[in-house]
Design a protein around this motif. Structure first.
Motif, short mmCIF file in Angstrom:
data_model
loop_
_atom_site.label_atom_id
_atom_site.label_comp_id
_atom_site.label_asym_id
_atom_site.label_seq_id
_atom_site.Cartn_x
_atom_site.Cartn_y
_atom_site.Cartn_z
N PHE A 21 0.82 -1.21 0.00
CA PHE A 21 0.00 0.00 0.00
C PHE A 21 0.86 1.27 0.00
N VAL A 22 1.90 1.31 0.85
CA VAL A 22 2.72 2.53 0.90
C VAL A 22 3.53 2.70 -0.38
N ARG A 23 3.72 1.62 -1.14
CA ARG A 23 4.47 1.73 -2.38
C ARG A 23 3.59 2.14 -3.57
N VAL A 24 2.30 1.81 -3.54
CA VAL A 24 1.46 2.11 -4.69
C VAL A 24 0.48 3.26 -4.47
N TYR A 25 0.36 3.75 -3.24
CA TYR A 25 -0.60 4.82 -2.98
C TYR A 25 -0.21 6.07 -3.78
N GLY A 26 -1.11 6.52 -4.63
CA GLY A 26 -0.89 7.72 -5.43
C GLY A 26 0.16 7.57 -6.50
N TRP A 107 3.39 5.15 -14.93
CA TRP A 107 3.58 4.31 -13.76
C TRP A 107 3.95 2.87 -14.10
N ALA A 108 4.22 2.55 -15.36
CA ALA A 108 4.47 1.15 -15.73
C ALA A 108 5.68 0.57 -15.00
N LEU A 109 6.81 1.23 -15.05
CA LEU A 109 7.99 0.72 -14.35
C LEU A 109 7.89 0.93 -12.84
N SER A 110 7.23 1.98 -12.43
CA SER A 110 7.06 2.21 -10.99
C SER A 110 6.20 1.12 -10.36
N ALA A 111 5.19 0.66 -11.08
CA ALA A 111 4.36 -0.44 -10.57
C ALA A 111 5.18 -1.72 -10.45
N TRP A 112 6.05 -1.96 -11.42
CA TRP A 112 6.91 -3.15 -11.35
C TRP A 112 7.84 -3.05 -10.14
N ASN A 113 8.40 -1.86 -9.90
CA ASN A 113 9.27 -1.68 -8.74
C ASN A 113 8.50 -1.82 -7.44
N ALA A 114 7.25 -1.39 -7.40
CA ALA A 114 6.45 -1.55 -6.20
C ALA A 114 6.21 -3.03 -5.89
N THR A 118 7.87 -4.99 -2.64
CA THR A 118 7.07 -5.77 -1.69
C THR A 118 7.58 -7.20 -1.60
N LEU A 119 7.95 -7.79 -2.73
CA LEU A 119 8.51 -9.14 -2.69
C LEU A 119 9.86 -9.19 -2.00
N THR A 120 10.61 -8.09 -2.06
CA THR A 120 11.88 -8.02 -1.34
C THR A 120 11.65 -8.07 0.17
N SER A 148 11.13 1.38 5.43
CA SER A 148 12.37 2.15 5.25
C SER A 148 12.11 3.26 4.23
N PRO A 149 12.37 4.50 4.60
CA PRO A 149 12.05 5.60 3.66
C PRO A 149 12.75 5.49 2.31
N TYR A 150 14.00 5.09 2.31
CA TYR A 150 14.71 4.98 1.03
C TYR A 150 14.16 3.83 0.19
N HIS A 151 13.85 2.72 0.84
CA HIS A 151 13.31 1.59 0.07
C HIS A 151 11.94 1.93 -0.50
N VAL A 152 11.12 2.62 0.28
CA VAL A 152 9.81 3.03 -0.23
C VAL A 152 9.98 4.05 -1.37
N LEU A 153 10.91 4.99 -1.19
CA LEU A 153 11.15 6.00 -2.23
C LEU A 153 11.57 5.35 -3.55
#
Length: 191
Positions: A21-26, A107-114, A118-120, A148-153
């Protein structure tokens, strides 16, 4: 399933849900912020456009000549073709697949990173639990990484750092698992 195992599954699912959720919100409203993100998305756009137009290009080539294929390329890429290969094909390819499925979105690559971020978190839980034998240590490690703020960023950007981290943690996990499963010969070829 014992009561303790049920608690572990529920808590881990809640942690992964909160991490996702914190990775995909907005994420769709974020846009591209860094020039590296724009560069990666330009590569995704080029490759997805190329794959969409490939059947037409083969048809033009089959029935035409080289000049008609050149004209087709000008029509297919009116703003020009991004003439570079990527040093990160494993990072670009999921973005191309997402773009082919959902259309060209920022958001295509950002969704993949999210998803990989999460899997990490899950891999870190499994690795810490495997190394310590404690669910609490696994939850603590996963909880620290999940928020972790950096990991979420970086999980919210289109850069390749999260992909590299995911595959690095996966490699460490497979390496550790090889020591615990010495009796299983089929894993030995990995190391």
């Amino acid at each position: 399933m014992s009561r303790q195992n049920a608690f572990v599954v529920v808590f881990l699912a809640a942690l992964l849900g909160a991490a996702f959720f914190v990775r995909v919100y907005g994420l769709a409203d974020k846009g591209l912020f860094l020039h590296d993100e724009a560069d990666m998305m330009l590569r995704v756009r080029t490759y997805s456009t190329l794959l969409k137009k490939l059947p037409d290009a083969v048809e033009v080539w089959w029935h035409g000549d080289a000049s008609s294929l050149r004209m087709f390329s000008y029509e297919a890429f009116p703003s020009g073709f991004f003439p570079s290969t990527s040093a990160l094909p494993a990072h670009i390819l999921p973005g191309v697949i997402i773009s082919l499925l959902f259309g060209e979105r920022d958001w295509a690559l950002s969704a993949w990173n999210a998803i990989l971020g999460t899997l990490t978190v899950l891999l870190v839980y499994i690795l810490a639990k495997r190394l310590t034998g404690s669910n609490i240590a696994g939850f603590a490690a996963a909880l620290m990484l999940a928020f972790s703020p950096y990991h979420v960023l970086y999980s919210r950007t289109a850069q390749a750092q999260i992909s590299a981290g995911f595959f690095f943690i996966l490699a460490i996990l497979l390496y550790v698992e090889s020591f615990y499963r010495v009796e299983r010969v089929r894993y030995r070829y990995l190391f």
